[in-house]
Write a protein that holds these residues in place. Structure first.
Motif, PDB file in Angstrom:
ATOM      1  N   ILE A 116      64.852  -5.617  13.938  1.00  0.00           N
ATOM      2  CA  ILE A 116      64.565  -6.945  14.490  1.00  0.00           C
ATOM      3  C   ILE A 116      63.438  -6.859  15.503  1.00  0.00           C
ATOM      4  N   GLY A 117      62.493  -5.935  15.251  1.00  0.00           N
ATOM      5  CA  GLY A 117      61.439  -5.688  16.213  1.00  0.00           C
ATOM      6  C   GLY A 117      60.105  -6.301  15.850  1.00  0.00           C
ATOM      7  N   ASP A 118      59.125  -6.019  16.703  1.00  0.00           N
ATOM      8  CA  ASP A 118      57.743  -6.403  16.456  1.00  0.00           C
ATOM      9  C   ASP A 118      57.304  -5.782  15.125  1.00  0.00           C
ATOM     10  N   GLU A 164      57.897  -1.778  12.686  1.00  0.00           N
ATOM     11  CA  GLU A 164      58.824  -1.761  11.559  1.00  0.00           C
ATOM     12  C   GLU A 164      58.126  -1.204  10.320  1.00  0.00           C
ATOM     13  N   ASN A 197      54.323  -2.912   7.300  1.00  0.00           N
ATOM     14  CA  ASN A 197      55.425  -3.843   7.491  1.00  0.00           C
ATOM     15  C   ASN A 197      55.503  -4.852   6.361  1.00  0.00           C
ATOM     16  N   SER A 251      64.284  -5.185  19.340  1.00  0.00           N
ATOM     17  CA  SER A 251      63.912  -6.495  19.864  1.00  0.00           C
ATOM     18  C   SER A 251      62.433  -6.696  19.612  1.00  0.00           C
ATOM     19  N   SER A 252      61.926  -7.864  19.961  1.00  0.00           N
ATOM     20  CA  SER A 252      60.509  -8.157  19.764  1.00  0.00           C
ATOM     21  C   SER A 252      59.616  -7.370  20.711  1.00  0.00           C
ATOM     22  N   SER A 253      60.210  -6.753  21.721  1.00  0.00           N
ATOM     23  CA  SER A 253      59.437  -5.936  22.644  1.00  0.00           C
ATOM     24  C   SER A 253      58.966  -4.662  21.953  1.00  0.00           C
ATOM     25  N   GLN A 254      57.730  -4.254  22.181  1.00  0.00           N
ATOM     26  CA  GLN A 254      57.240  -2.995  21.650  1.00  0.00           C
ATOM     27  C   GLN A 254      57.768  -1.802  22.437  1.00  0.00           C
TER      28      GLN A 254
END
Length: 504
Positions: A273-275, A279, A314, A342-345
């Motif tokens: 569920i990341g940036d 991924e 990705n 998370s969306s944080s790198q």
């Protein structure tokens, strides 16, 4: 004289639920690791669980054989263990080493976890900004030939590094590491820039190597390195810390790998569920002319030679409400996944991906504290890979939202969020399960099941076996509690048999 003649080769088929899978075992080895920056590792733990409803005795020793903690411990299903290891790496942690201990043989580091019945063993590490989970692969981890994998860092950064931890198991092992970029510089009080590393380990001894991301050669130059040993060793790989993104964030990404004999060709990845930049998948080849195909494509995305690697994009993930990717290789290879919580790198992690095989179990019973590392709570969840149409349950409750795997009919994936506590995952089909957790700045992940043990069979009789003759069927491999085997003899041509003849 009646006889049975075998026209086809003997085939061994296994019932998927009965053969031992790599993470559930009676013994696990966890080699030590190293953080470039001592502030990036604080408290770390072992999480131990078992499907046994009867108490299981667990003894933890360091590499020298010294008893660790309050061993022996007692664990049973519904009563998993959280064993505190240490805080930081300069306090003599059994699972971490300081810079002054790199590149040298250590006799009292690493942990050996032995149990009277099969257990899961998961090491979890954290600091304020970092986290990771590493699952012991049991006897599947033990071997003589490996290829190194880690995050290919794109830029130099003062926290990032690669790390390699090796531990000898039962016999003395002459270890040689080669095939990396000759300009790689290994960190330590005295830096090492040898093109080949060679050292001897006695049983229980370990070594840790690390390269800091302060030169271009150290960013990805270790990936694909060949690790060979005369005796069985266990290998941990990855980054403390690393990233495959273009930003300044990073996290821990480590895992335990398996030797080349247990590798496979078919792999399914479930997107985190990341940036999107974090991924991706990675294939590291061991055999010549390894073709990498994605999502059933007939055109290879890459053709790799031994030690070469390929990282997917990705955009190769497909599906909704979550995405997955099918990676098929023409020769057995190491497949890794980079993902984020998370969306944080700042939350990337690394998973070593189990190949799809008949050794996959039907349940993981149980994963303890799916959302926790010590007293720190994260947003927890699981990935699951199972047969299409199978009923997947968590603590008995059926789950929904399965996504078919593009290019690999008959399989589907789940990504289930917001789980807490001790959980049991079951399926009516073969199953691979990974856990993950995340916060704003830290994430962890690791597969709990999926790695199967190799098996082989020998038929020592001649092609013709007469009634009354002995025919020896020999099975070589490992099972838990004996297991169940199905023998498929193919087509039987029965000659000169009367109407009342029968096959037993």
């Amino acid at each position: 004289m009646s006889r049975i003649q075998f026209f086809t080769s003997l085939i061994l088929a296994c019932t998927w639920a009965s053969l031992a899978h790599g993470q559930l075992d009676t013994i696990h080895w966890i080699p030590p690791l190293h953080s470039r920056d001592a502030q990036q590792i604080n408290d770390h733990y072992l999480y131990i669980s078992t499907p046994s409803i009867a108490p299981v005795e667990v003894v933890i020793r360091d590499g020298s054989g010294a008893i660790f903690g309050d061993s022996p411990y007692s664990v049973w299903n519904g009563n998993p263990l959280e064993v505190y290891i240490a805080d930081g790496q300069t306090s003599g942690s059994k699972l971490m080493v300081a810079q002054s201990e790199l590149n040298m043989t250590l006799s009292n580091r690493g942990l050996v976890i032995s149990a009277s019945e099969p257990i899961f063993c998961n090491a979890r590490y954290r600091s304020f900004y970092q986290a990771e989970a590493l699952t012991g692969k049991g006897t599947s981890a033990r071997g003589k030939t490996f290829r190194y994998g880690a995050m290919p860092n794109w830029t130099q950064q003062n926290l990032r590094s690669f790390v390699l931890g090796i531990m000898a198991t039962d016999n003395s092992a002459q270890v040689q590491i080669s095939g990396y970029d000759p300009n790689v510089i290994f960190a330590g009080l005295s830096a090492v820039n040898d093109d080949v590393l060679s050292f001897l380990l006695s049983p229980g001894e370990s070594r840790v190597y690390s390269g800091y991301a302060n030169s271009n050669s150290n960013l990805a130059g270790m990936i694909g390195a060949l690790i060979q040993s005369s005796g069985d060793i266990v290998v941990n790989v990855g980054n403390w810390c690393g990233s495959v993104g273009t930003g300044s964030g990073q996290d821990i990404g480590v895992d335990q790998i398996i030797p080349i004999g247990f590798l496979g060709t078919d792999h399914i990845l479930v997107e985190g569920i990341g940036d999107p930049t974090q991924e991706r998948g990675l294939v590291v080849a061991h055999y010549p002319n390894t073709e990498v195909r994605l999502n059933g494509s007939i055109t290879p995305a890459a053709v790799l030679q031994p030690g070469e690697w390929y990282m997917t994009n990705n955009s190769d993930y497909t599906g909704t409400p979550h995405a997955n990717m099918f990676i098929q290789v023409s020769e057995p290879a190491y497949v890794y996944q980079f993902l984020a919580g998370s969306s944080s790198q700042s939350t990337p992690g690394l998973n070593f991906i189990p190949p799809i095989s008949c050794g996959m179990p039907f349940e993981v019973n149980e994963i303890p504290s799916v959302q926790s590392i010590g007293s720190t709570n994260y947003s927890g969840g699981i990935f699951a890979i199972t047969e299409e149409g199978a009923n997947l349950t968590i603590d008995g409750a059926s789950q929904f939202g399965a996504v078919a795997v593009d290019g690999y009919p008959g399989w589907e994936t789940y990504r289930i969020l917001n789980l807490t506590g001790d959980i049991t995952v079951e399926s009516t089909g073969p199953l691979a399960v990974g856990l993950f957790g995340s916060s704003a700045d830290a994430g962890f992940s690791g597969y709990y099941s999926g790695f199967s043990l190799n098996t082989s069979a020998n038929f020592t009789a001649s092609s013709e076996v007469c009634w009354g003759d002995d025919a020896i069927l020999e099975f070589n491999g490992d099972t838990i509690d004996g297991g169940t085997l199905i023998w498929d003899f193919g087509t039987l041509d029965v000659e000169e048999m009367g109407d009342d003849a029968f096959l037993a």
